[in-house]
Design a protein around this motif. Structure first.
Motif, PDB file in Angstrom:
ATOM      1  N   MET A  18      12.815 -11.986  34.907  1.00 42.14           N
ATOM      2  CA  MET A  18      12.261 -10.863  34.166  1.00 42.14           C
ATOM      3  C   MET A  18      13.362  -9.821  33.970  1.00 42.14           C
ATOM      4  O   MET A  18      14.179  -9.606  34.854  1.00 42.14           O
ATOM      5  N   ALA A  19      13.355  -9.192  32.806  1.00 46.18           N
ATOM      6  CA  ALA A  19      14.335  -8.149  32.492  1.00 46.18           C
ATOM      7  C   ALA A  19      13.601  -6.886  32.051  1.00 46.18           C
ATOM      8  O   ALA A  19      12.450  -6.939  31.608  1.00 46.18           O
ATOM      9  N   ARG A  20      14.287  -5.769  32.169  1.00 44.39           N
ATOM     10  CA  ARG A  20      13.740  -4.489  31.723  1.00 44.39           C
ATOM     11  C   ARG A  20      14.711  -3.877  30.728  1.00 44.39           C
ATOM     12  O   ARG A  20      15.924  -3.886  30.942  1.00 44.39           O
ATOM     13  N   TYR A  21      14.154  -3.370  29.620  1.00 46.67           N
ATOM     14  CA  TYR A  21      14.955  -2.681  28.609  1.00 46.67           C
ATOM     15  C   TYR A  21      14.367  -1.294  28.411  1.00 46.67           C
ATOM     16  O   TYR A  21      13.148  -1.103  28.433  1.00 46.67           O
ATOM     17  N   CYS A  22      15.251  -0.322  28.192  1.00 47.48           N
ATOM     18  CA  CYS A  22      14.833   1.049  27.903  1.00 47.48           C
ATOM     19  C   CYS A  22      15.417   1.434  26.554  1.00 47.48           C
ATOM     20  O   CYS A  22      16.587   1.176  26.276  1.00 47.48           O
TER      21      CYS A  22
ATOM     22  N   PHE B  85      15.487  -9.964  21.379  1.00 50.66           N
ATOM     23  CA  PHE B  85      15.326  -8.966  20.320  1.00 50.66           C
ATOM     24  C   PHE B  85      15.410  -9.625  18.950  1.00 50.66           C
ATOM     25  O   PHE B  85      14.692  -9.237  18.025  1.00 50.66           O
ATOM     26  N   GLU B  86      16.279 -10.612  18.816  1.00 45.23           N
ATOM     27  CA  GLU B  86      16.452 -11.292  17.523  1.00 45.23           C
ATOM     28  C   GLU B  86      15.175 -12.016  17.112  1.00 45.23           C
ATOM     29  O   GLU B  86      14.749 -11.917  15.959  1.00 45.23           O
ATOM     30  N   GLN B  87      14.565 -12.745  18.047  1.00 46.80           N
ATOM     31  CA  GLN B  87      13.327 -13.479  17.739  1.00 46.80           C
ATOM     32  C   GLN B  87      12.181 -12.515  17.439  1.00 46.80           C
ATOM     33  O   GLN B  87      11.379 -12.755  16.546  1.00 46.80           O
ATOM     34  N   LYS B  88      12.104 -11.416  18.179  1.00 45.65           N
ATOM     35  CA  LYS B  88      11.053 -10.410  17.937  1.00 45.65           C
ATOM     36  C   LYS B  88      11.224  -9.814  16.549  1.00 45.65           C
ATOM     37  O   LYS B  88      10.262  -9.679  15.796  1.00 45.65           O
TER      38      LYS B  88
ATOM     39  N   PRO C  14      -4.994  -4.283  17.333  1.00 47.03           N
ATOM     40  CA  PRO C  14      -4.925  -5.499  18.157  1.00 47.03           C
ATOM     41  C   PRO C  14      -3.826  -6.462  17.715  1.00 47.03           C
ATOM     42  O   PRO C  14      -3.209  -7.128  18.559  1.00 47.03           O
ATOM     43  N   GLU C  15      -3.536  -6.517  16.436  1.00 53.09           N
ATOM     44  CA  GLU C  15      -2.474  -7.407  15.939  1.00 53.09           C
ATOM     45  C   GLU C  15      -1.100  -6.980  16.444  1.00 53.09           C
ATOM     46  O   GLU C  15      -0.212  -7.814  16.637  1.00 53.09           O
ATOM     47  N   ILE C  16      -0.936  -5.687  16.657  1.00 50.57           N
ATOM     48  CA  ILE C  16       0.332  -5.170  17.174  1.00 50.57           C
ATOM     49  C   ILE C  16       0.475  -5.561  18.641  1.00 50.57           C
ATOM     50  O   ILE C  16       1.533  -6.022  19.073  1.00 50.57           O
ATOM     51  N   LEU C  17      -0.604  -5.395  19.403  1.00 53.33           N
ATOM     52  CA  LEU C  17      -0.585  -5.791  20.808  1.00 53.33           C
ATOM     53  C   LEU C  17      -0.312  -7.286  20.936  1.00 53.33           C
ATOM     54  O   LEU C  17       0.468  -7.712  21.787  1.00 53.33           O
ATOM     55  N   LYS C  18      -0.913  -8.084  20.068  1.00 59.15           N
ATOM     56  CA  LYS C  18      -0.694  -9.530  20.095  1.00 59.15           C
ATOM     57  C   LYS C  18       0.773  -9.851  19.814  1.00 59.15           C
ATOM     58  O   LYS C  18       1.379 -10.686  20.493  1.00 59.15           O
ATOM     59  N   SER C  19       1.363  -9.193  18.820  1.00 55.46           N
ATOM     60  CA  SER C  19       2.764  -9.458  18.487  1.00 55.46           C
ATOM     61  C   SER C  19       3.685  -9.073  19.643  1.00 55.46           C
ATOM     62  O   SER C  19       4.686  -9.743  19.894  1.00 55.46           O
ATOM     63  N   ILE C  20       3.343  -8.014  20.358  1.00 53.34           N
ATOM     64  CA  ILE C  20       4.123  -7.587  21.519  1.00 53.34           C
ATOM     65  C   ILE C  20       4.069  -8.668  22.602  1.00 53.34           C
ATOM     66  O   ILE C  20       5.094  -9.111  23.110  1.00 53.34           O
ATOM     67  N   HIS C  21       2.863  -9.094  22.922  1.00 53.10           N
ATOM     68  CA  HIS C  21       2.699 -10.080  24.000  1.00 53.10           C
ATOM     69  C   HIS C  21       3.231 -11.448  23.601  1.00 53.10           C
ATOM     70  O   HIS C  21       3.846 -12.139  24.424  1.00 53.10           O
ATOM     71  N   ASP C  22       3.032 -11.844  22.343  1.00 51.56           N
ATOM     72  CA  ASP C  22       3.538 -13.141  21.871  1.00 51.56           C
ATOM     73  C   ASP C  22       5.063 -13.216  21.942  1.00 51.56           C
ATOM     74  O   ASP C  22       5.627 -14.297  22.060  1.00 51.56           O
ATOM     75  N   ALA C  23       5.727 -12.078  21.861  1.00 54.83           N
ATOM     76  CA  ALA C  23       7.194 -12.044  21.883  1.00 54.83           C
ATOM     77  C   ALA C  23       7.767 -12.215  23.290  1.00 54.83           C
ATOM     78  O   ALA C  23       8.975 -12.356  23.444  1.00 54.83           O
TER      79      ALA C  23
ATOM     80  N   ASN D  60      11.434 -14.505  30.393  1.00 54.56           N
ATOM     81  CA  ASN D  60      12.681 -15.224  30.080  1.00 54.56           C
ATOM     82  C   ASN D  60      12.775 -15.696  28.635  1.00 54.56           C
ATOM     83  O   ASN D  60      13.869 -16.040  28.171  1.00 54.56           O
ATOM     84  N   THR D  61      11.647 -15.758  27.921  1.00 55.59           N
ATOM     85  CA  THR D  61      11.685 -16.244  26.533  1.00 55.59           C
ATOM     86  C   THR D  61      11.983 -15.132  25.536  1.00 55.59           C
ATOM     87  O   THR D  61      12.255 -15.411  24.374  1.00 55.59           O
TER      88      THR D  61
END
Length: 112
Positions: A1-5, A64-67, A29-38, A60-61
């Motif tokens: 797990m990583a943390r970004y600020c 930033f590029e994929q998001k 809800p679509e925004i929350l889904k996109s956050i969690h899916d990333a 680990n998955t």
């Protein structure tokens, strides 16, 4: 797990800041889904004055590029980002088109 600020500024207008906060009390809800899916496990945003500070804990998955790639083809995310830009303004160090800026950790204290 990583943390970004990350950091970003809001337009320095009390009414716009209040509206921005109201939007974040009822994130689509679509925004929350996109956050969690990333691969973002937890996300928090803090504010002082018009400065925003975001903390993201990711699995680990996450990348930033994929998001960014997924967001660019998600119409709801694009609509949300367009709406949020009404309230946001780039930091002085931002490159053209850049919003949230990744912060560099300069100190850590851990008690063992």
């Amino acid at each position: 797990m990583a943390r970004y600020c990350l950091a970003l500024d809001l337009k320095d207008d009390p009414q716009l800041i209040a509206e921005y906060e109201d939007h974040h009390k009822k994130v689509w809800p679509e925004i929350l889904k996109s956050i969690h899916d990333a691969g973002i496990i937890a996300m928090e945003i803090y504010r002082v004055g018009n400065r925003l500070f975001m903390i993201m804990e990711v699995n680990n998955t996450f990348s930033f590029e994929q998001k960014s790639k997924a967001d660019s083809t998600n119409q709801k995310v694009q609509a949300w980002e367009e709406l949020m830009w009404k309230y946001q303004q780039p930091l002085s160090v931002a490159k053209p088109g850049e919003k949230w800026i990744l912060m560099e950790k300069i100190f850590e204290s851990v008690k063992n």
